[in-house]
Design an enzyme around this catalytic site. Structure first.
Site, short mmCIF file in Angstrom:
data_model
loop_
_atom_site.label_atom_id
_atom_site.label_comp_id
_atom_site.label_asym_id
_atom_site.label_seq_id
_atom_site.Cartn_x
_atom_site.Cartn_y
_atom_site.Cartn_z
N GLU A 39 -2.65 -16.38 -14.80
CA GLU A 39 -3.84 -16.03 -15.58
C GLU A 39 -4.88 -15.27 -14.77
O GLU A 39 -5.82 -14.70 -15.34
CB GLU A 39 -4.46 -17.31 -16.18
CG GLU A 39 -5.31 -18.14 -15.22
CD GLU A 39 -4.53 -19.01 -14.25
OE1 GLU A 39 -5.15 -19.88 -13.62
OE2 GLU A 39 -3.30 -18.80 -14.09
N CYS A 44 -0.81 -24.33 -11.20
CA CYS A 44 -1.48 -24.72 -9.96
C CYS A 44 -1.76 -26.23 -9.96
O CYS A 44 -0.83 -27.02 -9.85
CB CYS A 44 -2.73 -23.90 -9.71
SG CYS A 44 -3.32 -23.99 -8.00
N HIS A 94 -0.89 -18.49 -10.10
CA HIS A 94 -1.91 -18.33 -11.14
C HIS A 94 -1.63 -17.07 -11.97
O HIS A 94 -2.23 -16.02 -11.72
CB HIS A 94 -3.30 -18.21 -10.52
CG HIS A 94 -3.95 -19.50 -10.16
ND1 HIS A 94 -4.52 -20.34 -11.09
CD2 HIS A 94 -4.14 -20.09 -8.95
CE1 HIS A 94 -5.04 -21.39 -10.48
NE2 HIS A 94 -4.82 -21.27 -9.18
#
Length: 238
Positions: free
Chosen positions: A185, A95, A183
């Site tokens: 994660e 990001c 993203h």
């Protein structure tokens, strides 16, 4: 293999008791990979590594800041990215990290006139990544939350995947850099509580549509992108 996490932000204080600090999300994501040790640097609080050689691989995280903001720490991290590039030290960007790597190496980043990219949205694979044996699906549905985008990539980067909304969504420079606007994660549960905080800024329609996408698609093809990251790390190990 030791991963250096260049933290460019942290979770909101009231999220930390449930989700932990931001670097913990990445540590959970790397479970089962070739990464066996981590070192986190709170760059947004002006805590920096001394050298690209301090870790085997680096990762630049997401952030609420923009790469064009004038906070001094952003330029320090940008220079660190340049140092990694000059020494061929492998680096991953997520990001804001994706944007910062391109910005640092001569690409252009700005707030997109297309508005918020939020929830799970599709991108299409352009071609197989250079440093990966992962067979990515032709279309990937990935978790994202951003307004800024890479408008033009830095020299030497291949655009692995993109869309009309986000043309430069995943990029790679040989075996030294892997960047992505998504993203990997984030879990759907985490993103929902995050975007609710953005409702006033992004608007009800954008947030409601993002939540619907998460309810419909869940984490989408998150595991494929995580496998892409793992393979990038494994190539560096080899």
């Amino acid at each position: 293999m030791k991963l250096g996490i260049l933290l460019c932000d942290d979770h909101y204080p009231d999220s930390i008791p449930k989700y932990g600090h931001y670097d913990e999300a990445f540590k959970r994501m790397f479970e089962g990979s070739s990464i066996s040790a981590f070192k986190s640097y709170r760059c947004h609080e002006e805590k920096y590594p001394s050298s690209p050689k301090d870790c085997d691989i680096w990762l630049v995280t997401g952030s609420k800041w923009g790469v064009y903001d004038t906070d001094p720490w952003i330029e320090v991290v940008a220079q660190f990215v340049r140092d990694c590039n000059e020494t061929n030290q492998p680096i991953i960007g997520v990001c804001f990290g994706h944007q910062l790597i391109h910005y640092a190496l001569g690409g252009h980043v700005e707030k997109s006139d297309k508005g918020w990219g939020m929830g799970v949205y599709p991108i299409k694979k352009n071609f197989q990544p250079v440093a990966s044996g992962v067979a990515l699906s032709k279309t990937l549905n990935l978790i994202a939350c951003h307004q800024d985008q890479v408008i033009s990539p830095a020299n030497g980067f291949d655009v692995i995947a993109g869309s009309d909304f986000c043309p430069i969504a995943i990029t790679q420079k040989s075996q030294t850099a892997l960047t992505m606007q998504c993203h990997p994660e984030f879990t759907p549960e985490f993103l929902i509580q995050l975007i609710e905080r953005l409702r006033e800024n992004a608007g009800n329609e954008v947030v409601d549509n993002a939540i619907k996408s998460l309810e419909t698609l869940g984490e989408g093809d998150r595991e494929q992108v995580i496998s892409l990251i793992f393979n990038f790390c494994n190539r560096e190990k080899d």
